[in-house]
Design a protein around this motif. Structure first.
Motif, PDB file in Angstrom:
ATOM      1  N   PHE A 284       0.814  -1.227   0.000  1.00 24.19           N
ATOM      2  CA  PHE A 284       0.000   0.000   0.000  1.00 24.19           C
ATOM      3  C   PHE A 284       0.847   1.278   0.000  1.00 24.19           C
ATOM      4  N   ASN A 285       2.104   1.153   0.416  1.00 30.07           N
ATOM      5  CA  ASN A 285       2.974   2.340   0.401  1.00 30.07           C
ATOM      6  C   ASN A 285       3.135   2.909  -1.008  1.00 30.07           C
TER       7      ASN A 285
ATOM      8  N   ILE B 151       0.869   3.441  -3.044  1.00 35.74           N
ATOM      9  CA  ILE B 151      -0.186   4.450  -3.286  1.00 35.74           C
ATOM     10  C   ILE B 151       0.340   5.840  -2.900  1.00 35.74           C
ATOM     11  N   GLY B 152       0.961   5.898  -1.709  1.00 33.64           N
ATOM     12  CA  GLY B 152       1.525   7.165  -1.231  1.00 33.64           C
ATOM     13  C   GLY B 152       2.586   7.680  -2.188  1.00 33.64           C
TER      14      GLY B 152
ATOM     15  N   PHE C 252       1.069   8.941  -5.364  1.00 38.51           N
ATOM     16  CA  PHE C 252       0.390  10.225  -5.135  1.00 38.51           C
ATOM     17  C   PHE C 252       1.393  11.384  -5.133  1.00 38.51           C
ATOM     18  N   ILE C 253       2.524  11.186  -4.469  1.00 37.98           N
ATOM     19  CA  ILE C 253       3.546  12.246  -4.423  1.00 37.98           C
ATOM     20  C   ILE C 253       4.076  12.522  -5.837  1.00 37.98           C
TER      21      ILE C 253
ATOM     22  N   MET D 126       1.311  14.433  -7.805  1.00 35.58           N
ATOM     23  CA  MET D 126       1.162  15.837  -7.402  1.00 35.58           C
ATOM     24  C   MET D 126       2.371  16.662  -7.853  1.00 35.58           C
TER      25      MET D 126
ATOM     26  N   ALA E 263       2.445  17.057 -11.606  1.00 37.47           N
ATOM     27  CA  ALA E 263       1.465  18.040 -12.092  1.00 37.47           C
ATOM     28  C   ALA E 263       1.966  19.470 -11.840  1.00 37.47           C
TER      29      ALA E 263
ATOM     30  N   CYS F 273      10.664  17.097  -4.194  1.00 29.68           N
ATOM     31  CA  CYS F 273       9.534  16.213  -3.894  1.00 29.68           C
ATOM     32  C   CYS F 273       9.683  14.885  -4.648  1.00 29.68           C
TER      33      CYS F 273
ATOM     34  N   LEU G  52      12.480  12.792  -3.191  1.00 22.51           N
ATOM     35  CA  LEU G  52      12.045  12.100  -1.964  1.00 22.51           C
ATOM     36  C   LEU G  52      11.180  10.890  -2.313  1.00 22.51           C
TER      37      LEU G  52
ATOM     38  N   PHE H 272      11.856   6.972  -1.573  1.00 19.81           N
ATOM     39  CA  PHE H 272      10.792   6.173  -0.940  1.00 19.81           C
ATOM     40  C   PHE H 272      10.519   4.900  -1.761  1.00 19.81           C
TER      41      PHE H 272
END
Lengths: 148, 499
Positions: free
Chosen positions: A9-10, A12-13, A16-17, A20, A23, A47, A50, A54
């Motif tokens: 599930f990590n 997903i995070g 998402f980063i 974002m 974009a 960002c 990082l 991750f």
């Protein structure tokens, strides 16, 4: 026996980063003024950097599902959907009418079965909102397009 | 007229009645999501036109003081900060409630808020003109360094989950840049949405990340009420002497930090609360207990929060510089009543100014009475079934988000950030760094770029190497190293042993 691989599930995070910051970075290129775009551009790259660290650590197995609890997410998202409908209803019929319908519905969905409580809370809260915000503070309340 | 005579003039029926009205309105508005002292002062300002200046200022001052405190109660009990100023209360306050110490948490936040408020008022009363001079020394570079303190706090907050915390902060920082560039007037990252053309509004984001995400967490965890144990609220709101002694240092330090940061224009409550929290955590014997329901964390934040009130009025009353949005409204109130800010205000219009200051002190006493005697009543919120509480929080948050700019889009925004906050919470990505970076990001960028322009236009050394700037750099570096000091020491010891 082959061990079944579970989705981490990590990711997903991480996704998402990436989404974002990607974009924002694309949007940076449309800013003509160099002063206005430099700082956010650096931040976007940071960002993404990082997020990449991750991702590498997820792939290395440092971040697993052990500390993640996703149970009940479907129920939470169902409520989010109902709230979205509530917001749409506010825009159509106004805050008071939408809230009068939303509150008992939400209480029922969340397991409240005592009708006295449902009706009492519904009427009490709406009355409070009307008296305090509407009358005392003369605050502008969301009005629906149907009654505007 | 002697200072004590000014105190005596406060005790008229009219003054006391308006003090009570202002204080009650402030607490209620502070506790309601989306409302704040700004809202109260904005609404009550026209109502005070016909009142004598002292009474009007007392009423508005009471709203300011108690509005700042009202959010503490909901932040502590239901993890819903009434205003963005109360977001630090959720760090230790809500975990205390979850542990069944909700009453004690109200006691801690009330007493420390009272002390913070009183320290701020005393500074205003006795050393205001002297303290006001501090505000003159803050240029863009110094303001940037002050805001950076708040940003550096993030690193301390996410020590254990550093990578996830830094990602959260970076994302918050990016989101803070949405809207008009304060220097060039260029719109950035609005993605064609006219509602965020000027900015991504603060309140819907904060409400979404804290209140709405918590609503979804409660639903996902299928909790019947916030506090499950039957015995959980049986403690006392009154703190023992030993407990008070334990909290004394954090409370007094927080009060002083709050007062001093309040004086710095635009630094705000977030920096004060964050700085105070960081200091309390790093100087504690058990820093790991912070964020898990440590009363010292709550006390340090509450005291700083209310210390800011008195501090922000120092440059306002003596120099006419409003330190934050609420004090800007206060400036309007002073001018409407024909009072020009400046040091002469304390001499020529002493009866009004001292009336206001003593009114603020009484409003702080009101906080104490309101918090300590009403705690058992508020604590009952945590026993309300979630099936009732969640719909109530939802309708209030939606209204709060709307009321900020009277835009329907903000209701969608609060839901969006609620869902984002929920997933971040579930995935173990801390929310506080996002919100902190979001609150401070724009100011950090703006002041940094201004300072760079100043450096480019003149001598860089004259901007960077002022005594105040050096002091701030030292504090920033110390705050950066402090959370890792233990690990650094261990590393040196290990290397020493190997050698």
């Amino acid at each position: 026996m082959k061990k079944e691989k579970r989705f981490n599930f990590n990711l997903i995070g991480c996704f998402f980063i990436y989404l974002m910051s990607g974009a924002f970075l694309v949007s940076c290129f449309s800013i003509e003024d160099i002063d206005s775009r430099t700082f956010p551009m650096i931040l976007c790259i940071l960002c993404m950097l990082l997020a990449t660290i991750f991702l590498v650590q997820i792939l290395k197995g440092k971040y697993t599902n052990a500390d993640i609890n996703m149970s009940g997410t479907a129920k939470a998202l169902l409520m989010a959907g109902i709230i979205l409908l509530y917001i749409v209803a506010i825009n159509l019929v106004g805050y008071y009418i939408a809230s009068i319908v939303f509150m008992p519905l939400a209480m029922l969905i969340l397991g409240q079965r005592n009708w006295k409580i449902i009706v009492g809370v519904d009427v009490g809260v709406i009355l409070f909102l009307y008296l305090f915000f509407g009358l005392l503070l003369s605050m502008q309340m969301p009005e629906g397009i149907l009654f505007h | 007229m002697h200072i004590l005579e000014y105190f005596g003039q406060l005790f008229t029926l009219q003054n006391l009645m308006w003090l009570c009205i202002g204080a009650t309105v402030g607490v209620v508005l502070g506790a309601l999501p989306g409302m704040s002292a700004d809202t109260g002062i904005g609404i009550f300002l026209p109502l005070t036109f016909s009142l004598p200046p002292t009474t009007a200022l007392i009423c508005l001052g009471a709203i300011y003081v108690t509005g700042s405190y009202g959010g503490n109660i909901t932040a502590v009990l239901v993890n819903t900060p009434g205003t963005s100023d109360s977001l630090f209360m959720t760090l230790d306050g809500y975990p205390m409630t979850l542990k069944g110490e909700g009453l004690k948490a109200i006691g801690v936040t009330t007493i420390s808020a009272f002390v913070g408020g009183i320290v701020g008022c005393l500074a205003l009363l006795f050393i205001a003109p002297m303290l006001a001079k501090i505000a003159f020394f803050f240029g863009s570079w110094e303001l940037f360094l002050t805001v950076m303190m708040g940003i550096i706090i993030i690193i301390g907050l996410v020590k254990e989950r550093a990578l996830k915390g830094l990602m959260s902060a970076a994302l918050g920082f990016l989101c803070s840049l949405v809207g008009l560039d304060g220097l060039t007037g260029v719109t950035r990252f609005s993605f064609g949405i006219s509602a965020i053309y000027d900015e991504l509004p603060l309140l819907p984001v904060v409400l979404g990340m804290f209140a709405f995400s918590q609503v979804f967490v409660l639903i996902a965890e299928n909790r019947k009420s916030i506090v499950i144990e039957e015995e959980s609220m049986k403690g006392s709101v009154w703190l023992s002497l030993k407990e008070l002694k334990n909290l004394a240092l954090e409370t007094i330090r927080g009060s002083v930090i709050g007062t001093l940061i309040g004086i710095v224009p635009a630094a705000g409550t977030t920096v004060a609360a964050g700085l105070s929290y960081n200091l309390a955590r790093n100087s504690d014997e058990d820093p790991d207990s912070f964020g898990k329901g440590n009363p010292k964390g709550l006390a340090s934040v509450s005291a700083a929060n209310n210390g800011v009130v008195g501090g922000s009025l120092v440059p306002l009353l003596t120099l006419g510089i409003p330190g934050n949005g609420t004090s800007a409204l206060f400036l309007a109130a002073l001018m409407i009543h024909g009072l020009a800010p400046g040091t002469q205000l304390f001499t020529t219009n002493g009866k009004y100014v001292y009336g206001l200051i003593f009114g603020l002190i009484l409003a702080n006493v009101f906080i104490l009475l309101f918090g300590m005697f009403g705690a058992r009543f508020y604590a009952k919120i945590t026993k309300v079934p979630t099936s009732v509480l969640i719909p109530i929080i939802t309708v209030l948050c939606i209204l709060g988000a709307f009321s900020f700019r009277c835009l329907g889009f903000d209701m969608i925004l609060v839901l969006f950030f609620g869902i984002v906050g929920y997933f971040m919470d579930r995935l173990g990505i801390p929310l506080a760094p996002f919100v902190l970076a979001f609150v401070l990001g724009k100011s950090a960028e703006l002041n940094f770029r201004r300072a760079i322009m100043l450096m480019a236009g003149g001598s860089a050394t004259s901007v960077i190497f002022t005594p105040l700037s050096i002091l701030l750099i030292v504090i920033d570096v110390a705050m950066l190293i402090w959370p890792f000091w233990g690990s650094i020491k261990k590393l040196f010891k290990k290397k020493g042993a190997q050698a």
